[in-house]
Design an enzyme around this catalytic site. Sequence first.
Site, short mmCIF file in Angstrom:
data_model
loop_
_atom_site.label_atom_id
_atom_site.label_comp_id
_atom_site.label_asym_id
_atom_site.label_seq_id
_atom_site.Cartn_x
_atom_site.Cartn_y
_atom_site.Cartn_z
N HIS A 72 1.02 -6.41 -0.40
CA HIS A 72 2.30 -5.68 -0.41
C HIS A 72 2.64 -5.23 1.01
O HIS A 72 1.86 -4.54 1.66
CB HIS A 72 2.20 -4.46 -1.33
CG HIS A 72 2.37 -4.82 -2.78
ND1 HIS A 72 2.65 -3.89 -3.75
CD2 HIS A 72 2.31 -6.01 -3.40
CE1 HIS A 72 2.76 -4.50 -4.92
NE2 HIS A 72 2.54 -5.78 -4.74
N TYR A 201 7.53 5.11 -6.00
CA TYR A 201 7.16 6.52 -6.15
C TYR A 201 8.47 7.28 -6.37
O TYR A 201 9.35 7.26 -5.50
CB TYR A 201 6.49 7.05 -4.88
CG TYR A 201 5.09 6.49 -4.62
CD1 TYR A 201 3.96 7.19 -5.02
CD2 TYR A 201 4.91 5.29 -3.94
CE1 TYR A 201 2.68 6.71 -4.76
CE2 TYR A 201 3.63 4.79 -3.69
CZ TYR A 201 2.52 5.51 -4.10
OH TYR A 201 1.26 5.03 -3.85
N PRO A 293 -4.25 11.56 -6.35
CA PRO A 293 -4.06 10.11 -6.29
C PRO A 293 -2.78 9.66 -5.57
O PRO A 293 -2.64 8.45 -5.30
CB PRO A 293 -4.01 9.69 -7.76
CG PRO A 293 -3.61 10.92 -8.49
CD PRO A 293 -4.15 12.08 -7.71
N TYR A 384 -0.11 5.26 5.08
CA TYR A 384 -0.25 4.53 3.81
C TYR A 384 -1.14 3.29 3.97
O TYR A 384 -2.00 3.02 3.13
CB TYR A 384 1.13 4.14 3.26
CG TYR A 384 1.10 3.79 1.79
CD1 TYR A 384 1.31 4.77 0.82
CD2 TYR A 384 0.83 2.49 1.36
CE1 TYR A 384 1.26 4.47 -0.54
CE2 TYR A 384 0.79 2.18 0.02
CZ TYR A 384 1.00 3.17 -0.92
OH TYR A 384 0.95 2.87 -2.27
C1 PHB Z 1 -2.56 2.76 -9.25
O1 PHB Z 1 -2.14 1.61 -9.28
O2 PHB Z 1 -3.37 3.17 -10.10
C2 PHB Z 1 -2.10 3.68 -8.18
C3 PHB Z 1 -1.28 3.20 -7.17
C4 PHB Z 1 -0.84 4.03 -6.19
C5 PHB Z 1 -1.20 5.36 -6.20
C6 PHB Z 1 -2.04 5.84 -7.18
C7 PHB Z 1 -2.49 5.00 -8.18
O3 PHB Z 1 -0.73 6.18 -5.23
#
Ligand code: PHB
Length: 393
Positions: A72, A201, A293, A384
């Site tokens: 990505h 997001y 997360p 990131y």
């Molecule tokens: C996920 O795919 O589980 C995932 C992806 C991005 C994040 C957190 C979890 O910031």
Amino acid sequence: MRTQVGIIGAGPSGLLLARLLHLQGIESIIVERQSKAHVLGRIRAGVLETGTVELLREAQVAHRMDRDGLIHDGFNLAFDGRRQRIDMAHRTGGKHVMIYGQTKVTEDLVEAHLGAGGQIFYDAPAVGVEEYSTDRPRLIFDKNGRHQEIVCDFVAGCDGYHGVARQSVPGNQITLFEKIYPFGWLGILSDVPPVQDELIYANHERGFALCSMRSPTRSRYYIQCDLEDRVEKWSDDAFWDELRRRLPADVAEQVTTGPRLEMSIAPLRSFVAEPMRFGRLFLAGDAAHIVPPTGAKGLNLAASDIYYLSRALIAFYKEKRVDLLDRYSAAALRRVWKAIRFSWWFTGLMHKYDDDPISHRLQVAELGYIAGSAAAQTAMAENYVGLPYEDFT
Ligand code: PHB
Ligand code: APR
């Protein structure tokens, strides 16, 4: 029993360490509290930084990742009815992330390590680490109801947040920093195609939502939920309805829904233990730190700890050097704190905190600023894709 490096925990940290040591001829024994099936059944995040990808290649466990992983170059922020793509590759001079689930990373590591004759005791909880201030630390564990002991040169505590390694250290020798967030993430895994080919997001007045994936046919979605919420209260339909309410209308209408393969709630926490070394006991991964997360830094921080720790141990065995062992904790923690900061900031930017309308307006203002600023997008992108590892030679 006797080994060079005793490792507690067969999660990504412990397995990656064992694998990198094995490739240099250094022997280890892993003890793992859970069964193999349990460890391989856990669903975790799935975004790998460049540094993590390179380390998995170095560990010679990258074959399936390089075949099946999705590269990505960007991700998307949705807010206030708009969308902004953060072009990671453009902003960072060509860097990207790899989408490949932690469950598969763990499977690949286990298969390689056992295939090369590595030793893992499953259903074998460590109960303590003794004598770690001497040069013969002992790892005590239970197997088949009997206490057993491994005499080691070093012990690596890779046993996660609830492990015993950290707890083997007297409280006055360790400083803990912790922040619990007032919400959780409700996640669904489903065999449906992802709504878009990049992650989204979403900041929304009803709460945060995330569109993620594991493959072109398997999606992972999350919605912010209350801490008291229970999975049993959520039908699949209720989840999909709430997800769609929080996404831009054009995205919402494209979401393919399907039955859950898994649904779970995760709490959000920032946590750091300092230092990460006590004599010949070293902490790595979730045993030493937890991030919320948002930004998927957990596994990547485990990998950077293991980058530093594996090099320090290899320098000890190959060149009789102790200087890298001495520098491990400070080097690992410098990177940990930067990721703790990024995850905390990204969490604060995207989630609904309270009903005070000023909070949401401030978030929308900051997101609007990011959308209009190359500098802000660069800062976000470089965090990131993962900050560089520092020179550790
Ligand atoms: C996920 O795919 O589980 C995932 C992806 C991005 C994040 C957190 C979890 O910031
Ligand atoms: N004895 C042996 N093993 C233990 C003990 C114990 N007393 N306590 C915990 N463990 C095991 C757990 O069962 C688990 O398999 O240690 C392992 C720790 O694995 P993780 O929690 O996956 O932690 P880590 O390997 O550091 O990986 C970090 O994984 O948990 C995610 O979000 C985290 O993505 C991050 C990454």
